[in-house]
Design a protein around this motif. Structure first.
Motif, PDB file in Angstrom:
ATOM      1  N   ALA A 195       0.827  -1.204   0.000  1.00 53.71           N
ATOM      2  CA  ALA A 195       0.000   0.000   0.000  1.00 53.71           C
ATOM      3  C   ALA A 195       0.863   1.257   0.000  1.00 53.71           C
ATOM      4  O   ALA A 195       0.618   2.197  -0.767  1.00 53.71           O
ATOM      5  N   ARG A 196       1.876   1.269   0.851  1.00 56.62           N
ATOM      6  CA  ARG A 196       2.752   2.434   0.935  1.00 56.62           C
ATOM      7  C   ARG A 196       3.557   2.612  -0.345  1.00 56.62           C
ATOM      8  O   ARG A 196       3.713   3.726  -0.872  1.00 56.62           O
ATOM      9  N   ALA A 197       4.077   1.503  -0.863  1.00 59.65           N
ATOM     10  CA  ALA A 197       4.895   1.583  -2.070  1.00 59.65           C
ATOM     11  C   ALA A 197       4.072   2.049  -3.271  1.00 59.65           C
ATOM     12  O   ALA A 197       4.585   2.737  -4.155  1.00 59.65           O
ATOM     13  N   GLY A 198       2.779   1.681  -3.287  1.00 63.92           N
ATOM     14  CA  GLY A 198       1.926   2.031  -4.409  1.00 63.92           C
ATOM     15  C   GLY A 198       1.234   3.369  -4.282  1.00 63.92           C
ATOM     16  O   GLY A 198       0.547   3.807  -5.210  1.00 63.92           O
ATOM     17  N   ALA A 203      -4.562   2.850   3.666  1.00 58.95           N
ATOM     18  CA  ALA A 203      -4.036   1.525   4.005  1.00 58.95           C
ATOM     19  C   ALA A 203      -4.791   1.017   5.227  1.00 58.95           C
ATOM     20  O   ALA A 203      -4.667   1.579   6.318  1.00 58.95           O
ATOM     21  N   ILE A 204      -5.589  -0.029   5.028  1.00 54.87           N
ATOM     22  CA  ILE A 204      -6.454  -0.558   6.089  1.00 54.87           C
ATOM     23  C   ILE A 204      -5.977  -1.936   6.503  1.00 54.87           C
ATOM     24  O   ILE A 204      -5.943  -2.867   5.688  1.00 54.87           O
ATOM     25  N   ALA A 205      -5.598  -2.084   7.747  1.00 56.51           N
ATOM     26  CA  ALA A 205      -5.192  -3.381   8.287  1.00 56.51           C
ATOM     27  C   ALA A 205      -6.367  -4.029   9.005  1.00 56.51           C
ATOM     28  O   ALA A 205      -7.176  -3.342   9.636  1.00 56.51           O
ATOM     29  N   VAL A 206      -6.468  -5.343   8.881  1.00 54.89           N
ATOM     30  CA  VAL A 206      -7.505  -6.087   9.590  1.00 54.89           C
ATOM     31  C   VAL A 206      -6.844  -7.149  10.461  1.00 54.89           C
ATOM     32  O   VAL A 206      -5.796  -7.702  10.116  1.00 54.89           O
ATOM     33  N   LEU A 207      -7.482  -7.422  11.597  1.00 57.89           N
ATOM     34  CA  LEU A 207      -6.930  -8.354  12.575  1.00 57.89           C
ATOM     35  C   LEU A 207      -7.541  -9.744  12.451  1.00 57.89           C
ATOM     36  O   LEU A 207      -7.468 -10.544  13.381  1.00 57.89           O
TER      37      LEU A 207
END
Length: 240
Positions: A195-198, A203-207
């Protein structure tokens, strides 16, 4: 982070749409037994090397099995094989995991409803996975959501798999959306690094997968329990 600009969502597959632990241990164990020539102790050692924690009965965050490609697993388990042999084994792994991964796929609670709602709201949807493209497509069909997705990008659909941003650019080209108009959702650091590179807008993280809040939060804009929370998260911020 301008949430109102998000028009497309790119999802990781395993751990994000699909219950990673429930779907993949039996498949990985079978492949490990094959690699070990039927030696149970050796197969267990291979599974541990690939990231399985037998004490906790789960795959470790960012491990080879959790975040890598089938080519990575083949290279780990067959280090002395010639390059051509590894290539053929990777093709075999791709075929086997595509069929079995789809057949045994366990959707995460609420994921299918969340996808349907996001689709109705007009978001363009895609999948970016380090599984094979065939495996991703078969899994979406098995989950009954394939018609809601514009595309699925496996590691074999792009020049460079995650954490490289190639799938983001491919999805951008297909949909006509800028990377800044795309949200990336995933359960592993590879997803957040991609996400950061693109240059995605969110950028959403899921647990719901192998990652933890500690491993994901430093690179994520937001951390949710699962994608079941995503429509509500977006709606609460006047996006949906």
């Amino acid at each position: 982070m301008i949430l109102s600009s998000i028009k497309g969502i790119l999802f990781d597959k395993d751990g994000t749409l699909v219950d990673f632990q429930a779907t993949w241990f039996a498949i990985g164990d079978l492949l490990a037994l094959q690699a070990a020539g039927g030696d149970r102790a050796r197969a267990d050692a291979l599974m541990e090397a690939a990231g399985y924690d037998f004490g906790k009965k789960c795959f470790k965050a960012d491990s080879v099995f959790a975040a890598g490609t089938n080519a990575d697993i083949v290279a780990l388990w067959y280090p002395d094989a010639a390059a051509e042999d590894r290539r053929k084994m990777t093709i075999g792994f791709d075929q086997f995991t595509a069929e079995e991964g789809a057949r045994q796929s366990v959707p995460l609670p609420g994921s299918q409803d969340a996808i349907a709602r996001l689709h109705r709201l007009g978001f363009r949807l895609g999948v970016a996975t380090n599984d094979s493209t065939g495996g991703a497509e078969k899994t979406l069909l098995a989950l009954g959501v394939a018609q809601m997705f514009d595309a699925a990008y496996g590691y074999d659909a792009v020049a460079n798999p995650k954490p490289a941003p190639d799938a983001i650019y491919a999805f951008s080209d297909l949909t006509g959306l800028k990377p800044s108009e795309i949200a990336m959702v995933g359960d592993n650091r590879h997803d957040m690094e991609m996400a950061r590179a693109g240059g995605v807008g969110l950028a959403i993280a899921v647990l719901s997968g192998t990652g933890t809040r500690e491993t994901l939060a430093p690179m994520a804009d937001v951390v949710l329990d699962s994608i079941a929370d995503l429509p509500g998260f977006l709606a609460a911020r006047n996006v949906a």
